[in-house]
Motif scaffolding. Structure first.
Motif, PDB file in Angstrom:
ATOM      1  N   LEU A  83     129.113  52.471  45.001  1.00 16.68           N
ATOM      2  CA  LEU A  83     129.550  53.835  45.334  1.00 16.68           C
ATOM      3  C   LEU A  83     128.990  54.831  44.324  1.00 16.68           C
ATOM      4  O   LEU A  83     128.732  55.990  44.667  1.00 16.68           O
ATOM      5  N   THR A  84     128.804  54.411  43.074  1.00 14.89           N
ATOM      6  CA  THR A  84     128.329  55.336  42.038  1.00 14.89           C
ATOM      7  C   THR A  84     126.962  55.920  42.395  1.00 14.89           C
ATOM      8  O   THR A  84     126.219  55.339  43.179  1.00 14.89           O
ATOM      9  N   GLN A  86     126.444  58.575  44.076  1.00 13.42           N
ATOM     10  CA  GLN A  86     126.531  58.976  45.484  1.00 13.42           C
ATOM     11  C   GLN A  86     126.080  57.866  46.434  1.00 13.42           C
ATOM     12  O   GLN A  86     125.280  58.090  47.355  1.00 13.42           O
TER      13      GLN A  86
ATOM     14  N   VAL B  24     136.031  57.967  44.739  1.00 18.93           N
ATOM     15  CA  VAL B  24     134.975  58.906  44.312  1.00 18.93           C
ATOM     16  C   VAL B  24     135.563  59.952  43.358  1.00 18.93           C
ATOM     17  O   VAL B  24     134.910  60.342  42.383  1.00 18.93           O
ATOM     18  N   GLU B  37     128.131  62.641  40.605  1.00 17.39           N
ATOM     19  CA  GLU B  37     128.901  62.402  41.832  1.00 17.39           C
ATOM     20  C   GLU B  37     129.205  63.733  42.534  1.00 17.39           C
ATOM     21  O   GLU B  37     129.081  64.807  41.938  1.00 17.39           O
ATOM     22  N   ALA B  39     132.400  64.892  44.750  1.00 19.37           N
ATOM     23  CA  ALA B  39     133.702  64.503  45.312  1.00 19.37           C
ATOM     24  C   ALA B  39     134.263  65.566  46.253  1.00 19.37           C
ATOM     25  O   ALA B  39     135.412  65.467  46.691  1.00 19.37           O
ATOM     26  N   LEU B  43     133.260  64.216  52.001  1.00 19.87           N
ATOM     27  CA  LEU B  43     132.333  63.486  51.130  1.00 19.87           C
ATOM     28  C   LEU B  43     130.972  63.315  51.799  1.00 19.87           C
ATOM     29  O   LEU B  43     130.911  63.129  53.015  1.00 19.87           O
ATOM     30  N   TYR B  47     128.344  57.910  50.675  1.00 26.49           N
ATOM     31  CA  TYR B  47     129.426  57.119  50.071  1.00 26.49           C
ATOM     32  C   TYR B  47     129.986  56.114  51.081  1.00 26.49           C
ATOM     33  O   TYR B  47     130.291  54.977  50.742  1.00 26.49           O
TER      34      TYR B  47
END
Lengths: 164, 164
Positions: A83-84, A86, B24, B37, B39, B43, B47
């Motif tokens: 997930l990191t 994006q 996230v 990222e 968030a 999203l 992701y």
């Protein structure tokens, strides 16, 4: 016998099951690998079980460098979705070995360049590896390829759990 | 609001698709994660695509810590089969985050202990992770759990290849 990889055609390809003994010999010839591998014939079945697990998993690619019909090097690539970043994918390199007869002939560099190109092909944004802090030559080799030693690589060896 | 995890039941479970925004948020709340990222709601689809890839791969387990019905932490575990160590499997830990409201309450420790137990359950002989050299508190945390910083963690960020 000294071999000259600079003048021999070099093929990087997926490992086959009958390459396993040659790969294990490379792993066992390493200073750190010597004490933890068993390259005697016949090989322990666990090597073949691991090979089958690797071949059947789409995230893992075990490759060999072939020079003049001989296995001269090996590398294991793992593609990991996270997930990191994006939802970014990483390529992780492990178990890089080059036969000592082919050292200092750019075989390692060509193997790593192959892995980096393969990581791009598989849409990875990052290539990572860990290397034992005692392997100082390896650090310089990876730094020349653009790797940065930004992280601590931490390991915890598990001992068998006590009997219940 | 301060929360006290020591007195609340803590559940560690596989992440579900509707946990993705909370995970996230944890990744983005991190000092290093902030810049990489996104968030914001909704999203980016990437992701969810990554979540689906993780869930459909038997080698990857994304987990959350739930406290009082809220996602309070997360961790990603990857099981990798190697030929090294006589065909040994490793468990790799990545993306460990604990909500700042639950810091210093052993939530991280319980999450890591879960991961180490899970690694044993999946027949791994080694648990490994890399952590940014600037995260000094994290190093001490992992060392207390038995991890040894024996390796350099090297990273190569890939930039998009030039157009052909």
């Amino acid at each position: 016998m000294a071999m000259d990889a600079a003048h021999a055609p070099l093929l990087i390809r997926r490992a086959q099951r009958d390459d396993v003994p040659a790969i294990v010999r490379l792993l066992a010839a390493d200073d750190f690998g010597r004490g933890r591998e068993d390259a005697r014939s016949p090989l322990p079945d666990a090597y073949y079980a691991a090979f089958d697990a690797i071949q059947h998993d789409g995230c893992n690619e075990l490759v060999v460098v072939e020079i003049g019909g001989q296995v001269a090097g090996t590398l294991h690539l793992t593609i990991i979705p996270y997930l990191t970043y994006q939802g970014g994918r990483r390529a992780q390199i492990e178990a890089v070995r080059v036969d000592e007869r082919y050292r200092n002939q750019q075989v390692g560099r060509r193997l790593l360049e192959w892995a980096i190109a393969r990581a791009r092909e598989r849409c990875c944004h990052l290539v990572q590896l860990t290397t034992d802090k005692r392997r100082r030559d390896a650090h310089r080799f990876y730094e020349r390829l653009g790797f940065v030693a930004s992280h601590e690589g931490m390991k915890l060896h598990l001992t068998p759990a006590p009997e219940a």
